[in-house]
Design a protein around this motif. Structure first.
Motif, PDB file in Angstrom:
ATOM      1  N   THR A  39     -76.605  13.234 -64.991  1.00 18.21           N
ATOM      2  CA  THR A  39     -76.658  13.244 -63.526  1.00 18.21           C
ATOM      3  C   THR A  39     -78.073  13.549 -63.044  1.00 18.21           C
ATOM      4  OG1 THR A  39     -74.363  13.988 -63.427  1.00 18.21           O
ATOM      5  CG2 THR A  39     -75.688  14.269 -61.433  1.00 18.21           C
ATOM      6  N   ASP A  40     -78.723  14.537 -63.674  1.00 14.67           N
ATOM      7  CA  ASP A  40     -80.094  14.883 -63.299  1.00 14.67           C
ATOM      8  C   ASP A  40     -81.049  13.724 -63.567  1.00 14.67           C
ATOM      9  OD1 ASP A  40     -79.274  17.407 -62.506  1.00 14.67           O
ATOM     10  OD2 ASP A  40     -79.782  18.345 -64.430  1.00 14.67           O
ATOM     11  N   LYS A  41     -80.853  13.043 -64.705  1.00 10.27           N
ATOM     12  CA  LYS A  41     -81.703  11.888 -65.023  1.00 10.27           C
ATOM     13  C   LYS A  41     -81.534  10.779 -63.985  1.00 10.27           C
ATOM     14  CE  LYS A  41     -81.900  12.288 -70.047  1.00 10.27           C
ATOM     15  NZ  LYS A  41     -81.534  11.662 -71.325  1.00 10.27           N
ATOM     16  N   VAL A  42     -80.288  10.506 -63.619  1.00 11.25           N
ATOM     17  CA  VAL A  42     -80.020   9.446 -62.646  1.00 11.25           C
ATOM     18  C   VAL A  42     -80.652   9.795 -61.297  1.00 11.25           C
ATOM     19  CG1 VAL A  42     -78.198   8.295 -61.316  1.00 11.25           C
ATOM     20  CG2 VAL A  42     -77.943   8.607 -63.786  1.00 11.25           C
ATOM     21  N   ILE A  43     -80.494  11.041 -60.864  1.00  9.14           N
ATOM     22  CA  ILE A  43     -81.067  11.463 -59.581  1.00  9.14           C
ATOM     23  C   ILE A  43     -82.589  11.370 -59.623  1.00  9.14           C
ATOM     24  CG2 ILE A  43     -81.414  13.461 -58.062  1.00  9.14           C
ATOM     25  CD1 ILE A  43     -78.492  14.258 -58.743  1.00  9.14           C
ATOM     26  N   LYS A  44     -83.190  11.860 -60.689  1.00 11.73           N
ATOM     27  CA  LYS A  44     -84.651  11.835 -60.818  1.00 11.73           C
ATOM     28  C   LYS A  44     -85.170  10.401 -60.862  1.00 11.73           C
ATOM     29  CE  LYS A  44     -88.238  14.071 -63.564  1.00 11.73           C
ATOM     30  NZ  LYS A  44     -88.483  14.940 -64.727  1.00 11.73           N
ATOM     31  N   ASN A  45     -84.556   9.560 -61.688  1.00  6.13           N
ATOM     32  CA  ASN A  45     -84.977   8.162 -61.785  1.00  6.13           C
ATOM     33  C   ASN A  45     -84.804   7.431 -60.453  1.00  6.13           C
ATOM     34  OD1 ASN A  45     -85.754   8.248 -64.505  1.00  6.13           O
ATOM     35  ND2 ASN A  45     -83.686   7.783 -65.207  1.00  6.13           N
ATOM     36  N   THR A  46     -83.692   7.678 -59.776  1.00  7.52           N
ATOM     37  CA  THR A  46     -83.416   7.018 -58.501  1.00  7.52           C
ATOM     38  C   THR A  46     -84.412   7.446 -57.430  1.00  7.52           C
ATOM     39  OG1 THR A  46     -81.064   6.898 -59.057  1.00  7.52           O
ATOM     40  CG2 THR A  46     -81.654   6.611 -56.740  1.00  7.52           C
ATOM     41  N   PHE A  47     -84.689   8.726 -57.359  1.00  8.89           N
ATOM     42  CA  PHE A  47     -85.626   9.227 -56.356  1.00  8.89           C
ATOM     43  C   PHE A  47     -87.005   8.596 -56.527  1.00  8.89           C
ATOM     44  CE2 PHE A  47     -89.039  12.196 -55.249  1.00  8.89           C
ATOM     45  CZ  PHE A  47     -88.846  12.268 -53.882  1.00  8.89           C
ATOM     46  N   TYR A  48     -87.543   8.663 -57.741  1.00 12.68           N
ATOM     47  CA  TYR A  48     -88.888   8.119 -57.966  1.00 12.68           C
ATOM     48  C   TYR A  48     -88.920   6.598 -57.815  1.00 12.68           C
ATOM     49  CZ  TYR A  48     -90.669  12.666 -59.225  1.00 12.68           C
ATOM     50  OH  TYR A  48     -91.064  13.969 -59.181  1.00 12.68           O
ATOM     51  N   ASN A  49     -87.844   5.935 -58.174  1.00 16.97           N
ATOM     52  CA  ASN A  49     -87.778   4.492 -57.972  1.00 16.97           C
ATOM     53  C   ASN A  49     -87.780   4.175 -56.476  1.00 16.97           C
ATOM     54  OD1 ASN A  49     -87.498   1.723 -58.793  1.00 16.97           O
ATOM     55  ND2 ASN A  49     -85.371   1.861 -58.134  1.00 16.97           N
ATOM     56  N   PHE A  50     -87.045   4.946 -55.694  1.00 21.41           N
ATOM     57  CA  PHE A  50     -87.009   4.752 -54.245  1.00 21.41           C
ATOM     58  C   PHE A  50     -88.396   4.940 -53.634  1.00 21.41           C
ATOM     59  CE2 PHE A  50     -86.658   6.577 -49.980  1.00 21.41           C
ATOM     60  CZ  PHE A  50     -86.058   5.522 -49.317  1.00 21.41           C
ATOM     61  N   VAL A  51     -89.082   6.000 -54.014  1.00 17.50           N
ATOM     62  CA  VAL A  51     -90.425   6.266 -53.483  1.00 17.50           C
ATOM     63  C   VAL A  51     -91.383   5.141 -53.885  1.00 17.50           C
ATOM     64  CG1 VAL A  51     -92.411   7.835 -53.563  1.00 17.50           C
ATOM     65  CG2 VAL A  51     -90.091   8.755 -53.373  1.00 17.50           C
ATOM     66  N   SER A  52     -91.276   4.685 -55.129  1.00 15.78           N
ATOM     67  CA  SER A  52     -92.117   3.593 -55.615  1.00 15.78           C
ATOM     68  C   SER A  52     -91.874   2.313 -54.824  1.00 15.78           C
ATOM     69  CB  SER A  52     -91.845   3.364 -57.106  1.00 15.78           C
ATOM     70  OG  SER A  52     -92.511   2.224 -57.578  1.00 15.78           O
ATOM     71  N   GLN A  53     -90.601   1.983 -54.589  1.00 17.09           N
ATOM     72  CA  GLN A  53     -90.263   0.784 -53.826  1.00 17.09           C
ATOM     73  C   GLN A  53     -90.710   0.909 -52.368  1.00 17.09           C
ATOM     74  OE1 GLN A  53     -88.874  -2.134 -54.960  1.00 17.09           O
ATOM     75  NE2 GLN A  53     -89.220  -1.227 -56.959  1.00 17.09           N
ATOM     76  N   LEU A  54     -90.554   2.078 -51.799  1.00 21.87           N
ATOM     77  CA  LEU A  54     -90.980   2.312 -50.421  1.00 21.87           C
ATOM     78  C   LEU A  54     -92.489   2.098 -50.281  1.00 21.87           C
ATOM     79  CD1 LEU A  54     -90.041   3.227 -47.589  1.00 21.87           C
ATOM     80  CD2 LEU A  54     -90.575   5.572 -48.309  1.00 21.87           C
ATOM     81  N   ALA A  55     -93.242   2.651 -51.213  1.00 19.27           N
ATOM     82  CA  ALA A  55     -94.698   2.466 -51.191  1.00 19.27           C
ATOM     83  C   ALA A  55     -95.061   0.991 -51.352  1.00 19.27           C
ATOM     84  CB  ALA A  55     -95.352   3.294 -52.301  1.00 19.27           C
ATOM     85  N   ALA A  56     -94.354   0.292 -52.233  1.00 17.94           N
ATOM     86  CA  ALA A  56     -94.638  -1.124 -52.473  1.00 17.94           C
ATOM     87  C   ALA A  56     -94.377  -1.972 -51.229  1.00 17.94           C
ATOM     88  CB  ALA A  56     -93.800  -1.635 -53.641  1.00 17.94           C
ATOM     89  N   TYR A  57     -93.477  -1.554 -50.364  1.00 20.07           N
ATOM     90  CA  TYR A  57     -93.204  -2.284 -49.119  1.00 20.07           C
ATOM     91  C   TYR A  57     -94.118  -1.856 -47.980  1.00 20.07           C
ATOM     92  CZ  TYR A  57     -89.042  -4.211 -51.272  1.00 20.07           C
ATOM     93  OH  TYR A  57     -88.183  -4.878 -52.101  1.00 20.07           O
ATOM     94  N   LEU A  58     -94.454  -0.562 -47.917  1.00 18.87           N
ATOM     95  CA  LEU A  58     -95.257  -0.064 -46.806  1.00 18.87           C
ATOM     96  C   LEU A  58     -96.748  -0.392 -46.932  1.00 18.87           C
ATOM     97  CD1 LEU A  58     -93.671   3.427 -46.040  1.00 18.87           C
ATOM     98  CD2 LEU A  58     -93.503   1.313 -44.716  1.00 18.87           C
ATOM     99  N   PHE A  59     -97.298  -0.312 -48.148  1.00 24.69           N
ATOM    100  CA  PHE A  59     -98.731  -0.550 -48.314  1.00 24.69           C
ATOM    101  C   PHE A  59     -99.157  -1.916 -47.786  1.00 24.69           C
ATOM    102  CE2 PHE A  59     -99.163   2.727 -51.977  1.00 24.69           C
ATOM    103  CZ  PHE A  59     -99.110   3.759 -51.060  1.00 24.69           C
ATOM    104  N   PRO A  60     -98.489  -3.009 -48.162  1.00 29.73           N
ATOM    105  CA  PRO A  60     -98.895  -4.317 -47.611  1.00 29.73           C
ATOM    106  C   PRO A  60     -98.729  -4.399 -46.090  1.00 29.73           C
ATOM    107  CG  PRO A  60     -97.525  -4.628 -49.546  1.00 29.73           C
ATOM    108  CD  PRO A  60     -97.475  -3.168 -49.203  1.00 29.73           C
TER     109      PRO A  60
END
Length: 188
Positions: free
Chosen positions: A4-25
């Motif tokens: 559960t901790d792995k899923v939450i950690k992976n999901t959070f960082y993936n979300f932040v990464s995707q958000l940055a990838a959309y906002l920067f451009p």
């Protein structure tokens, strides 16, 4: 660490990464167009598109490496694991060298085919060469990403994406403000 901790950690960082990838451009595109103009932005967009299109040539091979690396790792079959990783590294290297070579050899034809204006031909060719180089680096890192996914450490890849995205964002702003134009932009 629990699943559960792995899923939450992976999901959070993936979300932040995707958000940055959309906002920067979203913030960079108006700045880029304002600094280099529409024709050069078109060349930049085509180069960016090439990178995206080139990554499709993976054809799902990285997913198969995730399956086998996971299987060998959790069975503690380190001979099979090493063999799979070595085959993956060799496959990606040979594949990207061949693709890069073909792209380089046919670069004049490719640039001519997509109707780059004659006055921007050299910039278009340079953009294609840079995108081929990025393809070479990015595709050869696929084995590393497959290993991280296999070990349920996707957050490491997401963190790397965040850091490289922030670095790229800042470097693009600096390079454009210093007046390096499309060449500086492509190096970023």
């Amino acid at each position: 660490m629990s699943l559960t901790d792995k899923v939450i950690k992976n999901t959070f960082y993936n979300f932040v990464s995707q958000l940055a990838a959309y906002l920067f451009p979203f913030f960079l595109i108006p700045l880029i167009i304002g600094k280099i103009g529409q024709v050069e932005f078109g060349i930049y967009a085509i180069a960016y598109g090439f990178i995206g299109a080139f990554t499709l040539f993976d054809l799902g091979v990285s997913t198969s490496f995730v399956k086998f690396v996971s299987e060998y790792y959790y069975k503690k079959d380190f001979d099979g694991l090493n063999s799979t990783i070595n085959i993956g590294v060799a496959f990606y290297f040979i594949f990207t060298v061949l693709f890069w070579g073909l792209g380089y050899i046919f670069s004049d034809f490719i640039i001519d085919y997509i109707n780059i204006p004659p006055e921007a031909f050299e910039k278009g060719k340079f953009a294609l060469h840079i995108s081929l180089f990025i393809f070479f680096i990015a595709t050869n890192s696929n084995m590393f990403v497959s290993i991280l996914i296999s070990l349920q450490k996707m957050y490491v890849n997401s963190l790397l994406n965040i850091f490289t995205g922030v670095f790229n964002f800042v470097s693009i702003i600096v390079v454009l403000m210093m007046g390096y134009g499309i060449y500086g932009l492509l190096y970023c």
